[in-house]
Design an enzyme around this catalytic site. Structure first.
Site, PDB file in Angstrom:
ATOM      1  N   HIS A  89       0.830  -1.212   0.000  1.00 14.58           N
ATOM      2  CA  HIS A  89       0.000   0.000   0.000  1.00 14.58           C
ATOM      3  C   HIS A  89       0.869   1.269   0.000  1.00 14.58           C
ATOM      4  CE1 HIS A  89      -3.467  -2.496   0.491  1.00 14.58           C
ATOM      5  NE2 HIS A  89      -3.145  -2.857   1.715  1.00 14.58           N
ATOM      6  N   ASP A 131      -5.090  -8.165  -3.344  1.00 15.54           N
ATOM      7  CA  ASP A 131      -5.333  -7.935  -1.921  1.00 15.54           C
ATOM      8  C   ASP A 131      -6.667  -8.499  -1.435  1.00 15.54           C
ATOM      9  OD1 ASP A 131      -5.215  -7.008   0.657  1.00 15.54           O
ATOM     10  OD2 ASP A 131      -5.278  -4.887   0.172  1.00 15.54           O
TER      11      ASP A 131
HETATM   12 ZN   LIG Z   1      -3.480  -6.796   2.725  1.00 12.68          ZN
END
Ligand SMILES: [Zn+2]
Length: 464
Positions: A286, A337
């Site tokens: 991220h 994800d």
């Molecule tokens: Zn994750």
């Protein structure tokens, strides 16, 4: 059934099976090449011949554009059970997390195998040949270890084998329930399944995991929220895991940065840098809310940054500073994800298109650079620097997209990379080959007969 392999074995008198694939068009990293013959033996590409206008006798024909296999560098397989469910109403990252914990509570090694096998089969159908599974669902519902303390991780490794793809099991240290201004909180409720009790006990369990073949054993710290710097020892973790891929969720939410600054007087990236976490085998996942100093720390260390644009937009996280990270020196990889969708082409174009919206300018990455993030740099961040390229010596992992679907018809073949990244979806994948073995043919998975049915059944079971 006798195949070409048997004939090859009889011809050479050795057990080395040699196969030939003929690619109508191939992405060779810089350009589309028409008419390429790939010879494969012992899971690797042994020869790349260009200028082969017609399929050689006995070759398997892959029509369309063949790309290096895609790397899904960040996955939580069980989040696939949330698809659709979490799109009702409003909420935040934190309310989404509560729903996610509800699914986590239901799974056992058997039911997690079924779910992960179906999810990894969906990935294969989307051209993904390797997954980085960020795994923290370790123990029984009340936190007691299973008789085999790695039953859940081994279920994931077996699920990847059953679906025909490679896995890097990023076994995750997850010791605390959150970070407040006054320090770390204990695990509570559904989180107790995630915890090993201490860093040493995590290490003891982790050291018993066995890789080899299709599996690489990596390691992860869940986040600075879930592991404390001092008591749990980032430095010990960095020492224990030297030389293996190590991943961490970094600064996905501003609240994490604020808590870390309040507790330690440093940003998460700085705190980890001071413990020696950042190195070329490390990956920050991220990295959405970084300071300029954070970006420099990551870039100078050569750590990869894994962007997960479809999840970040789904959870309203924000847009990470991908161009600045690249300029600072960080390779970029991509992951689906939470599996709001599983489509690496969508992840790749989202990174560029997010940036266009933010800057009102086009052309931050070329299609070639975005494909590299979706393949070569992703595989490297999963501990496989020998994957993600169609060249001699590389792992024979590749995938083919149709150039004659309603989405991809029209552009000339030499614009295949642009077509793949900016117009194709996972539904355009026709073939997927891992280690020289075809696992998807003409859009059908050869090991998991009915992938949608497998997903339906496994998700119904995970809902409890
Ligand atoms: Zn994750």
């Amino acid at each position: 059934m006798r195949g070409r392999g048997d004939r090859a074995r009889r011809r050479t008198g050795r057990s080395r099976v040699q196969l030939t694939y003929w690619l109508e068009h191939a992405w060779l990293g810089t350009h589309v090449e028409p008419g390429v013959a790939l010879t494969v033996a012992d899971e690797r590409i042994t020869e790349v011949r260009t200028g082969v206008g017609a399929p050689p006798p006995g070759a398997t024909v892959l029509r369309g554009l063949t790309l290096p296999g895609l790397a899904n560098a960040h996955s939580h397989a069980f989040h696939r059970a949330l698809r659709g469910t979490v799109q009702v109403g409003t909420g935040t990252f934190w309310t989404w997390r509560e729903i996610m914990y509800g699914v986590a509570q239901q799974l056992t090694p058997d039911s997690y195998f079924d779910l992960a096998r179906a999810v990894y089969a969906e990935m294969a159908l989307a051209g993904i040949t390797a997954v980085g599974e960020f795994h923290y669902l370790h123990h029984q519902q009340d936190g007691t270890p299973y008789d085999n303390p790695n039953a859940m991780g081994e279920a994931l490794i077996a699920a990847a084998a059953a679906a025909g793809i490679r896995i890097t099991l990023l076994d995750t240290m997850y010791l605390h329930g959150g970070l407040g201004r006054d320090g770390h909180k204990p695990l509570t409720g559904p989180q107790v399944r995630f915890g090993d009790g201490s860093a040493e006990r995590w290490y003891e369990r982790w050291s018993q995991l066995k890789g080899g073949g299709h599996a690489v054993i990596g390691a992860a710290l869940h986040s600075v929220r879930a592991v404390s710097a001092a008591a749990d020892g980032y430095a010990a973790f960095a020492r224990w895991t030297d030389g293996v891929p190590t991943h961490i969720h970094l600064s996905e939410q501003p609240a994490e940065n604020e808590a870390c600054l309040a507790a330690y007087g440093r940003t998460p990236a700085r705190l980890l840098a001071d413990a020696g976490f950042w190195k070329p085998t490390a990956t920050a996942v991220h990295a959405t809310h970084l300071t300029g100093e954070d970006i420099g720390l990551l870039g100078r260390s050569g750590s990869t940054v894994c962007m997960c644009p479809t999840t970040e937009r789904d959870l309203a996280d924000g847009i990470g500073p991908a161009p600045r990270l690249r300029a600072a020196g960080s390779p970029l990889s991509l992951g689906s994800d939470s599996h709001a969708v599983i489509d690496l082409f969508e992840e790749a174009r989202a990174m560029e298109l997010n940036e266009r919206l933010r800057t009102r300018a086009r052309g931050h990455w070329t299609a070639a650079q975005l494909l590299r993030a979706a393949s070569e740099d992703g595989h490297a961040s999963l501990g496989r620097p020998d994957a993600g390229r169609l060249e001699q010596g590389a792992l024979a992992d590749f995938t083919t997209i149709a150039l004659d679907s309603v989405r991809t018809a029209g552009p000339v073949p030499r614009l295949g990379a642009e077509t793949a990244v900016f117009a194709a979806t996972g539904a355009d994948v026709t073939h997927t080959v891992v280690g020289g073995r075809q696992i998807v043919r003409d859009g059908h998975h050869l090991l998991v007969e009915d992938v949608p049915a497998a997903l339906t059944a496994a998700i119904a079971a995970a809902r409890g």
